[in-house]
Design a protein around this motif. Structure first.
Motif, mmCIF file in Angstrom:
data_model
loop_
_atom_site.group_PDB
_atom_site.id
_atom_site.type_symbol
_atom_site.label_atom_id
_atom_site.label_comp_id
_atom_site.label_asym_id
_atom_site.label_seq_id
_atom_site.Cartn_x
_atom_site.Cartn_y
_atom_site.Cartn_z
ATOM 1 N N GLY A 1 0.801 -1.222 0.000
ATOM 2 C CA GLY A 1 0.000 0.000 0.000
ATOM 3 C C GLY A 1 0.834 1.271 0.000
ATOM 4 N N LYS A 2 2.123 1.156 -0.312
ATOM 5 C CA LYS A 2 3.025 2.312 -0.252
ATOM 6 C C LYS A 2 2.525 3.474 -1.115
ATOM 7 C CE LYS A 2 7.713 3.731 -1.572
ATOM 8 N NZ LYS A 2 9.032 3.279 -2.097
ATOM 9 N N ASP A 3 2.208 3.210 -2.367
ATOM 10 C CA ASP A 3 1.797 4.295 -3.267
ATOM 11 C C ASP A 3 0.484 4.927 -2.824
ATOM 12 O OD1 ASP A 3 4.049 3.915 -4.811
ATOM 13 O OD2 ASP A 3 3.055 2.613 -6.260
ATOM 14 N N ILE A 4 -0.422 4.100 -2.298
ATOM 15 C CA ILE A 4 -1.697 4.636 -1.796
ATOM 16 C C ILE A 4 -1.446 5.543 -0.597
ATOM 17 C CG2 ILE A 4 -3.899 4.027 -0.728
ATOM 18 C CD1 ILE A 4 -3.791 1.415 -2.387
ATOM 19 N N ALA A 5 -0.595 5.083 0.324
ATOM 20 C CA ALA A 5 -0.288 5.874 1.518
ATOM 21 C C ALA A 5 0.359 7.205 1.149
ATOM 22 C CB ALA A 5 0.629 5.081 2.448
ATOM 23 N N LEU A 6 1.296 7.184 0.208
ATOM 24 C CA LEU A 6 1.950 8.425 -0.204
ATOM 25 C C LEU A 6 0.958 9.370 -0.885
ATOM 26 C CD1 LEU A 6 5.343 7.022 -1.537
ATOM 27 C CD2 LEU A 6 5.021 8.467 0.477
ATOM 28 N N MET A 7 0.068 8.802 -1.706
ATOM 29 C CA MET A 7 -0.942 9.627 -2.351
ATOM 30 C C MET A 7 -1.802 10.330 -1.312
ATOM 31 S SD MET A 7 -4.523 9.546 -2.897
ATOM 32 C CE MET A 7 -5.042 7.828 -2.978
ATOM 33 N N GLN A 8 -2.250 9.595 -0.303
ATOM 34 C CA GLN A 8 -3.123 10.179 0.705
ATOM 35 C C GLN A 8 -2.394 11.228 1.534
ATOM 36 O OE1 GLN A 8 -4.276 6.420 2.492
ATOM 37 N NE2 GLN A 8 -6.231 6.398 1.397
ATOM 38 N N MET A 9 -1.149 10.925 1.914
ATOM 39 C CA MET A 9 -0.401 11.893 2.719
ATOM 40 C C MET A 9 -0.097 13.157 1.931
ATOM 41 S SD MET A 9 2.138 9.688 5.210
ATOM 42 C CE MET A 9 2.943 8.676 3.977
ATOM 43 N N LYS A 10 0.278 13.026 0.650
ATOM 44 C CA LYS A 10 0.556 14.211 -0.155
ATOM 45 C C LYS A 10 -0.699 15.057 -0.351
ATOM 46 C CE LYS A 10 2.795 12.074 -3.550
ATOM 47 N NZ LYS A 10 3.566 11.899 -4.810
ATOM 48 N N THR A 11 -1.851 14.408 -0.511
ATOM 49 C CA THR A 11 -3.103 15.157 -0.661
ATOM 50 C C THR A 11 -3.395 15.989 0.575
ATOM 51 O OG1 THR A 11 -3.984 13.431 -2.125
ATOM 52 C CG2 THR A 11 -5.576 14.928 -1.119
ATOM 53 N N VAL A 12 -3.173 15.405 1.748
ATOM 54 C CA VAL A 12 -3.408 16.124 3.005
ATOM 55 C C VAL A 12 -2.397 17.251 3.184
ATOM 56 C CG1 VAL A 12 -3.423 15.923 5.524
ATOM 57 C CG2 VAL A 12 -4.470 14.135 4.126
ATOM 58 N N VAL A 13 -1.126 16.930 3.053
ATOM 59 C CA VAL A 13 -0.074 17.924 3.304
ATOM 60 C C VAL A 13 -0.200 19.094 2.337
ATOM 61 C CG1 VAL A 13 2.427 18.322 3.243
ATOM 62 C CG2 VAL A 13 1.512 16.268 4.347
ATOM 63 N N ALA A 14 -0.435 18.810 1.051
ATOM 64 C CA ALA A 14 -0.557 19.895 0.067
ATOM 65 C C ALA A 14 -1.697 20.840 0.431
ATOM 66 C CB ALA A 14 -0.777 19.302 -1.328
ATOM 67 N N ALA A 15 -2.848 20.283 0.791
ATOM 68 C CA ALA A 15 -4.011 21.121 1.109
ATOM 69 C C ALA A 15 -3.776 21.963 2.351
ATOM 70 C CB ALA A 15 -5.250 20.235 1.284
ATOM 71 N N VAL A 16 -3.192 21.348 3.387
ATOM 72 C CA VAL A 16 -2.985 22.082 4.637
ATOM 73 C C VAL A 16 -1.901 23.137 4.477
ATOM 74 C CG1 VAL A 16 -2.294 21.869 7.061
ATOM 75 C CG2 VAL A 16 -3.798 20.146 6.042
ATOM 76 N N VAL A 17 -0.773 22.760 3.874
ATOM 77 C CA VAL A 17 0.345 23.698 3.732
ATOM 78 C C VAL A 17 -0.037 24.879 2.849
ATOM 79 C CG1 VAL A 17 2.636 23.946 2.689
ATOM 80 C CG2 VAL A 17 2.171 22.042 4.229
ATOM 81 N N TRP A 18 -0.808 24.643 1.782
ATOM 82 C CA TRP A 18 -1.156 25.750 0.882
ATOM 83 C C TRP A 18 -2.176 26.696 1.513
ATOM 84 C CZ3 TRP A 18 0.983 27.932 -3.053
ATOM 85 C CH2 TRP A 18 0.261 28.895 -3.772
ATOM 86 N N ASN A 19 -3.113 26.166 2.263
ATOM 87 C CA ASN A 19 -4.232 26.980 2.759
ATOM 88 C C ASN A 19 -4.019 27.561 4.152
ATOM 89 O OD1 ASN A 19 -6.395 26.649 0.597
ATOM 90 N ND2 ASN A 19 -5.882 24.514 1.004
ATOM 91 N N PHE A 20 -3.059 27.024 4.913
ATOM 92 C CA PHE A 20 -2.927 27.440 6.301
ATOM 93 C C PHE A 20 -1.464 27.618 6.710
ATOM 94 C CE2 PHE A 20 -6.880 25.012 6.057
ATOM 95 C CZ PHE A 20 -7.788 25.881 6.669
ATOM 96 N N ASP A 21 -1.263 28.447 7.713
ATOM 97 C CA ASP A 21 -0.003 28.507 8.457
ATOM 98 C C ASP A 21 -0.208 27.738 9.764
ATOM 99 O OD1 ASP A 21 1.537 30.198 6.715
ATOM 100 O OD2 ASP A 21 0.303 31.882 7.384
ATOM 101 N N VAL A 22 0.758 26.893 10.093
ATOM 102 C CA VAL A 22 0.647 26.044 11.274
ATOM 103 C C VAL A 22 1.729 26.436 12.275
ATOM 104 C CG1 VAL A 22 0.769 23.680 12.139
ATOM 105 C CG2 VAL A 22 -0.331 24.145 9.947
ATOM 106 N N GLU A 23 1.323 26.608 13.536
ATOM 107 C CA GLU A 23 2.256 27.041 14.587
ATOM 108 C C GLU A 23 2.222 26.032 15.739
ATOM 109 O OE1 GLU A 23 2.646 30.632 17.915
ATOM 110 O OE2 GLU A 23 1.325 30.875 16.181
ATOM 111 N N LEU A 24 3.406 25.649 16.186
ATOM 112 C CA LEU A 24 3.538 24.716 17.302
ATOM 113 C C LEU A 24 3.308 25.445 18.618
ATOM 114 C CD1 LEU A 24 4.418 21.703 17.862
ATOM 115 C CD2 LEU A 24 6.718 22.611 18.218
#
Length: 520
Positions: free
Chosen positions: A468-491
């Motif tokens: 399931g490597k390619d599926i997992a990478l697809m899902q993670m990239k979809t999440v990261v791209a959407a969050v990083v582009w639309n939001f600033d995240v602060e720890l």
């Protein structure tokens, strides 16, 4: 198998010896670095050292392995069969997982430790493993299923995750990213498995007892790895300690599987009454590939297989994504470079999109993010430092000699520390503890460097490479791209970020973040 009175007496005696040693070592280990090797005590062996450091076992093993040349031996109490060889040497890893993999199966005790999945792909070896692997490969290569998984991921991001983030940004309240990602990934995994959405990430924010039960399986499995089998089996028989908690978790998970199978049946019935095309369209799920398979008519095997799919899908992505956002929140340069990759895509989408969208947020299709090398490097760098499965266990069938020169003997247990491999200076260089995606890129920065799987073991290696490597990478990239582009995240400052004692690398106290909508 029942435990005899003499075995119970031996266990009780060992416990009486272990308790004072455990507290002594725990008190001293808080203020001192561990010795090069865990101390082997009379009668009880290294068990007190392991138990005293179970709360930070992965970091403890990293220190010990760094000081012992990437390998060490350890023994438990006599008569328990606890003979360990622990390694993070890539050449040993290649020997164990590829060159001589038939000599290093998971073994019967591994299957007992993960008994909720016994008989499924995760716990078996040899020809049964090859047959089940071929089945999984066939299931996960279905174009219809892949299309549904992609559509499910995009829908969950756009209509589930991003609206929650938008709300959190509007109120400015810190929230637990790990808890939110757990809800998201649970639904993301279960929907294509059963064809039914459990709805953990919904306006109602349903209780997380099913997700917590999966966490319990992995936490108690770590305890089972660390103590003699006779010890945890007696606790299971008496229904005490971690085994009592695990029994309750098993009940929750089996109930969840039953509920989801029943819901799928009910939701598919109207389509079946209508027309054949509608029925087939609604049955694009993993369960449909197994429910009529004669090899899976045994109810126990089918349920174990479905739990296997849930844990495999949920733990990889759900464990990795919080660490990804933890790293990104501390590395604004990396965030800027990911946004640079996304910018041309976002510009094209903005020009083509209709105006007046309610959220004005951008979601990126898998085909759009597939060629983005830097984003993938950023994910791989998180996986290197924080592999979702930080440790692997194998059994030795016949005496052998490792490439490192160490002898292993039939019946020995091997532990391969993935967490340590990613933190060894001899493997990754002097900056091995730094988060640096550039290490994965070619000189021109346009493509990823080749790194062999025995050095980067996040997706396993050899005949058991993750399907399931390619599926997992697809899902993670979809999440990261959407969050990083639309939001600033602060720890949020002042929190303690450390792994919990578990077979998966979850954060013990969650990950508190603040999120802000980007001005574009």
């Amino acid at each position: 198998m029942s435990i005899s009175f003499s075995q119970e007496l031996l266990i009780c005696t060992l416990v009486l010896l272990l308790v004072p040693l455990y507290f002594y070592i725990k008190s001293t280990s808080r203020s001192k670095n561990p010795a090069v090797l865990p101390r082997s005590w009379p009668i009880v062996g290294v068990m007190p050292s392991l138990l005293a450091n179970l709360h930070n076992l992965h970091d403890y093993l990293t220190v010990v392995l760094a000081g012992s040349g990437h390998n060490f031996r350890a023994n438990g109490p006599p008569g328990t069969g606890m003979r360990f060889f622990v390694t993070c040497d890539p050449e040993n890893v290649r020997h164990i997982f590829t060159t001589n993999h038939a000599n290093f199966p998971k073994g019967a005790e591994f299957a007992m430790i993960f008994d909720i999945m016994r008989g499924s792909f995760f716990t078996i070896d040899g020809e049964p493993c090859r047959r089940q692997r071929a089945k999984i490969q066939s299931v996960l290569s279905s174009p219809h299923l892949l299309a549904r998984m992609t559509a499910c991921c995009l829908d969950k991001v756009e209509n589930g995750l991003l609206p929650v983030f938008n709300h959190m940004a509007s109120i400015g309240t810190p929230f637990d990213m790990q808890g939110l990602i757990t809800r998201f990934v649970f639904d993301l995994t279960a929907t294509p498995v059963f064809g039914v959405d459990p709805g953990l990430l919904s306006p109602d924010m349903l209780p997380m007892d099913r997700a917590v039960a999966m966490d319990t399986v992995m936490e108690v499995a770590m305890f089972r790895h660390a103590v003699p089998a006779s010890c945890w089996k007696m606790m299971r028989r008496l229904n005490i300690g971690p085994e009592r908690k695990l029994a309750a978790a098993h009940t929750v998970l089996r109930g969840f599987i039953t509920e989801m199978m029943e819901r799928r049946k009910q939701e598919n019935e109207p389509a079946a009454v209508g027309n054949e095309g509608a029925a087939n369209s609604s049955s694009v799920d993993i369960l449909s590939s197994y429910i009529d398979d004669p090899d899976y008519q045994d109810d126990g095997l089918l349920r174990a297989t479905l739990i296997n799919y849930m844990i495999a899908g949920r733990d990889t992505i759900g464990t990795t994504l919080p660490w990804v956002f933890y790293n990104l929140a501390q590395n604004p340069r990396v965030v800027a470079l990911i946004r640079n990759e996304l910018s041309p895509i976002a510009s094209r989408k903005a020009a083509a999109a209709a105006t007046g969208a309610a959220s004005n947020m951008v979601v990126f299709e898998p085909e759009e993010t597939r060629p983005l090398a830097y984003m993938k490097a950023a994910l791989y760098e998180s996986l290197r430092l924080y592999p979702p499965g930080p440790i692997e266990r194998k059994t030795v069938v016949a005496d052998d000699v490792m490439p490192s020169g160490h002898e292993v003997h039939a019946g020995d247990t091997l532990f391969i520390s993935l967490h340590s491999i990613g933190r060894m200076e001899g493997v990754w260089g002097k900056d091995c503890l730094e988060y640096n995606p550039d290490r994965w890129l070619s000189e021109d920065g346009q493509k990823l460097r080749y790194v062999p799987s025995h050095k980067f073991l996040a997706f396993n290696s050899g005949p058991r490479m993750c399907l399931g490597k390619d599926i997992a990478l697809m899902q993670m990239k979809t999440v990261v791209a959407a969050v990083v582009w639309n939001f600033d995240v602060e720890l949020v400052q002042g929190q303690t970020i450390e792994p919990k004692p578990s077979c998966i690398l979850q954060m013990k106290n969650g990950l508190m973040l603040k999120i802000k909508k980007r001005e574009m």
